[in-house]
Design an enzyme around this catalytic site. Structure first.
Site, PDB file in Angstrom:
ATOM      1  N   ASP A   1      14.040  52.109 -22.369  1.00  0.00           N
ATOM      2  CA  ASP A   1      13.459  53.411 -22.709  1.00  0.00           C
ATOM      3  C   ASP A   1      13.537  54.395 -21.540  1.00  0.00           C
ATOM      4  OD1 ASP A   1      11.648  55.533 -23.433  1.00  0.00           O
ATOM      5  OD2 ASP A   1      10.749  54.160 -24.874  1.00  0.00           O
TER       6      ASP A   1
ATOM      7  N   ASN B   1       6.691  60.641 -32.465  1.00  0.00           N
ATOM      8  CA  ASN B   1       6.129  59.352 -32.050  1.00  0.00           C
ATOM      9  C   ASN B   1       4.802  59.066 -32.731  1.00  0.00           C
ATOM     10  OD1 ASN B   1       8.133  58.563 -30.329  1.00  0.00           O
ATOM     11  ND2 ASN B   1       7.036  59.067 -28.445  1.00  0.00           N
TER      12      ASN B   1
ATOM     13  N   HIS C   1       9.793  63.986 -21.285  1.00  0.00           N
ATOM     14  CA  HIS C   1      10.997  64.174 -22.109  1.00  0.00           C
ATOM     15  C   HIS C   1      10.560  64.826 -23.402  1.00  0.00           C
ATOM     16  CE1 HIS C   1       9.738  60.616 -24.416  1.00  0.00           C
ATOM     17  NE2 HIS C   1       9.410  60.108 -23.241  1.00  0.00           N
TER      18      HIS C   1
ATOM     19  N   ASP D   1      17.072  55.877 -25.238  1.00  0.00           N
ATOM     20  CA  ASP D   1      16.708  56.865 -26.257  1.00  0.00           C
ATOM     21  C   ASP D   1      16.779  58.315 -25.772  1.00  0.00           C
ATOM     22  OD1 ASP D   1      14.622  56.268 -24.552  1.00  0.00           O
ATOM     23  OD2 ASP D   1      13.077  56.186 -26.099  1.00  0.00           O
ATOM     24  N   HIS D   2      16.553  58.547 -24.475  1.00  0.00           N
ATOM     25  CA  HIS D   2      16.504  59.910 -23.940  1.00  0.00           C
ATOM     26  C   HIS D   2      16.408  59.816 -22.433  1.00  0.00           C
ATOM     27  CE1 HIS D   2      12.346  58.970 -23.221  1.00  0.00           C
ATOM     28  NE2 HIS D   2      12.220  58.608 -24.492  1.00  0.00           N
TER      29      HIS D   2
ATOM     30  N   ASP E   1      10.973  54.268 -18.630  1.00  0.00           N
ATOM     31  CA  ASP E   1      10.231  55.408 -19.176  1.00  0.00           C
ATOM     32  C   ASP E   1       8.829  55.534 -18.581  1.00  0.00           C
ATOM     33  OD1 ASP E   1      10.055  57.519 -21.482  1.00  0.00           O
ATOM     34  OD2 ASP E   1       8.252  56.309 -21.709  1.00  0.00           O
TER      35      ASP E   1
ATOM     36  N   THR F   1      10.740  58.979 -28.226  1.00  0.00           N
ATOM     37  CA  THR F   1      11.092  57.560 -28.322  1.00  0.00           C
ATOM     38  C   THR F   1      11.374  57.055 -29.744  1.00  0.00           C
ATOM     39  OG1 THR F   1       9.933  57.067 -26.290  1.00  0.00           O
ATOM     40  CG2 THR F   1      10.284  55.224 -27.795  1.00  0.00           C
TER      41      THR F   1
ATOM     42  N   HIS G   1       7.464  58.633 -16.344  1.00  0.00           N
ATOM     43  CA  HIS G   1       6.348  59.512 -16.708  1.00  0.00           C
ATOM     44  C   HIS G   1       5.325  59.583 -15.583  1.00  0.00           C
ATOM     45  CE1 HIS G   1       7.100  60.617 -20.837  1.00  0.00           C
ATOM     46  NE2 HIS G   1       7.267  59.366 -21.229  1.00  0.00           N
TER      47      HIS G   1
HETATM   48 ZN   LIG Z   1      11.415  56.798 -24.970  1.00  0.00          ZN
END
Ligand SMILES: [Zn+2]
Length: 458
Positions: free
Chosen positions: A39, A96, A353, A246-247, A199, A75, A203
């Site tokens: 992720d 999400n 994101h 995913d990103h 991820d 996500t 964050h």
């Molecule tokens: Zn994600």
């Protein structure tokens, strides 16, 4: 957004595409497929960290310069695009969070993973399609893999607990071991395996932090462990491995003098709002009370230079996001680095994101290695909607209707005979391909794929 070349390509691909519901022609055994998602792995996270195992994977297989996720770069929506091949407005997992504008219920990410009606809303993901065609599949923590679709569950499924620690490397290795056992002892054909990093670290500490770089090294060690276990399990020649995400992630301008704060907009009041979904990174949705849409829209459309507010029907079509009944009458996104604060400021992440998928910081990775993939090939960027068609080809199954193009990623693959372990038996009596249920020449499809890859460079 797209140049004429790709429109021509799409038109040709549509003309040449096999008819829906064409019979499956399968002979002999097939290769297995493992899709791994780390992720929030931004496309260039390997450029400021030593990543020997990801580098080796690129040398042994295929690496995309980067992959463009769907919009919103969130996500669950982006993971569901990977397993359906559909843009988010077409698969319906638009956020999400589960939400209902009538009951006003909003559920957080983890709870939403278990809300069947949020996921099972018309699209059938690849696990179910593969099972309907005789294969066995598994999902390990992968978003969307824990509910039933049209009454069918994924053969083997694991869901993390609500307080799951996503960064425990010892557990990561145990999870890899479990997936290997699914392949070797239970003979699963397709497994999707999810890791919640980098991820979470991105964050918390920001994408440029030392902590993120250390987490990328942990990801890299895990890729090495994964390939070692594949070899140890004697799956090197029979299993295709895709590592993607995913990103991406970008740094939040937390101390900017021009934060996007609804509670400071002069002509806006929450008393005009029936339902709101704000304070979720750079994305927001609003349902104004009856008769107040124009008033709210006029108050917001020029409220902040970094904030882009649209009526649902005017949202840019290139995002392929707003044309879904779950989208509210007003929706918005903010510019890179700016999150949207609602009634009070509650977002304190250093990385975020959800931004425009054209922003380079939202781009992500794609690597693949295995018996069906070329060796040492770097391909130009592509959209994540195409991964689903690729996976269906690798598994020899007929895809559901989707937004990807069958030939888009074909240049990554070795010759047709390499797609199935028993080589020539993949060819049907009529000369068609076992993987493309069509008699269209593969050369044509390959050319189409090349055109798409080239045309998306711009
Ligand atoms: Zn994600």
């Amino acid at each position: 957004m797209r140049c004429p070349a790709i429109l021509l390509t799409v038109a040709l691909a549509t003309l040449l595409a096999p008819g829906a519901g064409a019979p499956v022609h399968r002979q002999g055994s097939r290769h297995k497929l493992l899709l791994v998602s780390f992720d929030g792995f931004r496309w260039n996270y390997d450029q400021d960290v030593d990543t020997p195992n990801l580098d080796a994977m690129a040398r042994d297989g295929v690496k995309a310069r980067y992959m463009t996720p769907a919009f919103v770069t969130m996500t669950s929506p982006c993971h569901f695009t990977l397993v359906t091949g559909k843009y988010i407005e077409n698969h319906g997992v638009v956020h999400n969070m589960y939400y209902s504008t009538t009951s006003k219920v909003k559920l957080p990410y983890h709870a939403t993973l278990g809300v069947q009606r949020w996921w099972d809303n018309g699209s059938v993901p690849i696990w179910i399609t593969a099972q309907r065609q005789g294969l066995k599949t598994g999902s390990f923590f992968y978003p969307g893999g824990n509910v039933t679709y049209q009454g069918v569950a994924v053969t083997r499924s694991r869901k993390e607990g609500v307080l799951h620690n996503y960064k425990n490397e010892t557990e990561w290795r145990a999870n890899v071991d479990t997936v290997m056992a699914w392949f070797t002892e239970e003979d699963l054909d397709l497994v999707t395996l999810y890791f919640g990093e980098p991820d979470s670290t991105g964050h918390k500490y920001g994408p440029e932090s030392r902590e993120r770089k250390e987490m990328v090294q942990q990801v890299d060690r895990t890729v090495g462990y994964l390939r070692e276990r594949i070899a140890h399990s004697h799956l090197t020649d029979s299993l295709n491995l895709i590592v993607t995400s995913d990103h991406g992630m970008t740094t939040v301008n937390k101390r900017a003098g021009d934060l996007v704060e609804f509670h400071k907009f002069p002509n806006f009041t929450f008393q005009d709002i029936e339902f709101e979904l704000l304070d979720y990174g750079p994305n927001g949705m609003l349902l104004p009370k009856d008769g107040r849409l124009e008033k709210v829209y006029n108050a917001l459309k020029d409220a902040h230079p970094k904030l882009h507010v649209y009526k649902q029907e005017e949202f840019p079509e290139a995002f392929h996001y707003a044309n879904n009944p779950r989208i509210t009458p007003l929706l918005m996104y903010s510019d890179l680095g700016y999150v949207i604060h609602g009634r009070v400021n509650v977002q304190f992440n250093n990385g975020e994101h959800g931004f425009d998928n054209n922003d380079m910081d939202m781009k992500t990775i794609f690597r693949a290695v295995g018996p069906s993939f070329q060796v040492g090939l770097e391909v130009e960027p592509f959209e994540s909607i195409h991964v689903y068609e690729l996976m269906c080809q690798l598994l020899g199954i007929v895809p559901e209707a989707n937004d990807g193009h069958p030939g888009a990623l074909r240049p990554m693959l070795r010759t047709e005979s390499a797609l199935l372990p028993d080589g020539g038996s993949a060819l049907l009596p009529d000369g068609g391909s076992a993987l493309l249920p069509s008699s269209q020449p593969l050369l044509m499809m390959g050319l189409l794929g090349t055109m798409i890859l080239l045309s998306e460079v711009a």
